[in-house]
Design an enzyme around this catalytic site. Sequence first.
Site, PDB file in Angstrom:
ATOM      1  N   LYS A  31      43.152  18.692 -29.423  1.00  0.00           N
ATOM      2  CA  LYS A  31      44.595  18.570 -28.869  1.00  0.00           C
ATOM      3  C   LYS A  31      45.491  19.015 -29.893  1.00  0.00           C
ATOM      4  CE  LYS A  31      47.671  16.350 -26.392  1.00  0.00           C
ATOM      5  NZ  LYS A  31      48.847  16.004 -26.937  1.00  0.00           N
ATOM      6  N   LYS A  60      53.972  22.495 -25.203  1.00  0.00           N
ATOM      7  CA  LYS A  60      55.006  22.414 -24.326  1.00  0.00           C
ATOM      8  C   LYS A  60      55.306  23.079 -24.195  1.00  0.00           C
ATOM      9  CE  LYS A  60      54.030  16.947 -23.351  1.00  0.00           C
ATOM     10  NZ  LYS A  60      53.093  17.106 -25.129  1.00  0.00           N
ATOM     11  N   VAL A 170      45.711   6.744 -22.328  1.00  0.00           N
ATOM     12  CA  VAL A 170      44.930   5.699 -22.010  1.00  0.00           C
ATOM     13  C   VAL A 170      45.098   5.239 -23.470  1.00  0.00           C
ATOM     14  CG1 VAL A 170      42.758   5.807 -22.724  1.00  0.00           C
ATOM     15  CG2 VAL A 170      43.342   6.711 -20.688  1.00  0.00           C
ATOM     16  N   GLY A 190      44.708   9.346 -27.996  1.00  0.00           N
ATOM     17  CA  GLY A 190      45.418  10.061 -29.835  1.00  0.00           C
ATOM     18  C   GLY A 190      45.371   8.819 -30.023  1.00  0.00           C
TER      19      GLY A 190
HETATM   20  O1  O7M Z   1      46.843   8.155 -26.957  1.00  0.00           O
HETATM   21  P1  O7M Z   1      48.630   8.602 -27.521  1.00  0.00           P
HETATM   22  O2  O7M Z   1      49.559   8.115 -26.490  1.00  0.00           O
HETATM   23  O3  O7M Z   1      47.947   8.311 -29.112  1.00  0.00           O
HETATM   24  O4  O7M Z   1      48.508  10.180 -27.446  1.00  0.00           O
HETATM   25  C1  O7M Z   1      48.995  10.882 -26.314  1.00  0.00           C
HETATM   26  C2  O7M Z   1      49.556  12.426 -26.613  1.00  0.00           C
HETATM   27  O5  O7M Z   1      49.272  13.546 -25.489  1.00  0.00           O
HETATM   28  C3  O7M Z   1      49.976  12.924 -27.460  1.00  0.00           C
HETATM   29  O6  O7M Z   1      50.199  13.938 -28.292  1.00  0.00           O
HETATM   30  C4  O7M Z   1      51.669  12.839 -26.442  1.00  0.00           C
HETATM   31  O7  O7M Z   1      52.316  13.817 -26.858  1.00  0.00           O
HETATM   32  C5  O7M Z   1      50.308  13.555 -25.533  1.00  0.00           C
HETATM   33  N1  O7M Z   1      51.132  13.374 -24.004  1.00  0.00           N
HETATM   34  C6  O7M Z   1      51.551  12.005 -23.365  1.00  0.00           C
HETATM   35  O8  O7M Z   1      51.282  11.499 -24.343  1.00  0.00           O
HETATM   36  N2  O7M Z   1      52.298  12.294 -22.300  1.00  0.00           N
HETATM   37  C7  O7M Z   1      51.970  13.003 -21.515  1.00  0.00           C
HETATM   38  O9  O7M Z   1      52.911  12.731 -20.367  1.00  0.00           O
HETATM   39  C8  O7M Z   1      52.216  14.606 -21.793  1.00  0.00           C
HETATM   40  C9  O7M Z   1      51.019  14.631 -23.245  1.00  0.00           C
HETATM   41  C10 O7M Z   1      50.534  16.156 -23.315  1.00  0.00           C
HETATM   42  O10 O7M Z   1      49.452  16.170 -24.031  1.00  0.00           O
HETATM   43  O11 O7M Z   1      51.106  16.767 -22.748  1.00  0.00           O
HETATM   44  C11 O7M Z   1      50.429  17.835 -23.383  1.00  0.00           C
END
Ligand code: O7M
Length: 211
Positions: A31, A60, A170, A190
């Site tokens: 993603k 989004k 997570v 991520g």
């Molecule tokens: O694991 P992280 O926290 O470093 O990254 C999480 C990814 O998921 C990051 O790209 C966020 O923008 C996305 N995300 C969220 O963390 N929370 C949400 O509620 C929604 C998203 C997301 O992917 O929405 C499509």
Amino acid sequence: MTELILSLDVLDRKWAARIAESCAPFIDAVKIGYPLVLSAGLGVVEDLAGLGLPLIADFKVADIPNTNRLICEAVFSAGFDAVIAHGFVGADAVRTCVEVAHNHGGAAYIVAEMSHPGATEFFHGGVAERLATLAVSSRADGIIAPATRPDRVSRLREIVGKKTIYSPGVGAQGGDLDTVARLVDGVIVGRSIYEAEDPATEAERFSRIRR
Ligand code: O7M
């Protein structure tokens, strides 16, 4: 089996490609979104296409139907396999994203409830349920639901049934991998992977949910 989706929110094109390549054996999709595309340009899609993994555009999308259409056409023309859109803009705007995705043989996922603490101000409670219901009635392929609130994921599962639920939050945001993996179709990770000293080793560790 639960999918592991790498969220590649890094800013450097070469670094992104290197991480994705090393993690590829352990993940099911990649993603990317504004951080990488605005920093490195859309050409990054070509870099990642060679991995043979589905590429999800996390923009989004949240605009009027016509603008949503233009954005989604650009997304799929660039080579993405799926798009993520917001549902709060309403059924017509959501349906446009779904239509464009399906016309291109791709998928569209709708954000039902977000993972960060502030999400409870607007996305929570009945609103998330309504967004999940909208995802179903709009024939979206699935929803995004928060790994930080497994109880909410379970509630949203009751609404979307067998539709796909992808869940971020997570690790860095505090969500527990194994708890949420039992509830969803895919976990989005991520920082826990791309900020690790050895991203591939970390991806392999996370990939236990794929078994
Ligand atoms: O694991 P992280 O926290 O470093 O990254 C999480 C990814 O998921 C990051 O790209 C966020 O923008 C996305 N995300 C969220 O963390 N929370 C949400 O509620 C929604 C998203 C997301 O992917 O929405 C499509």
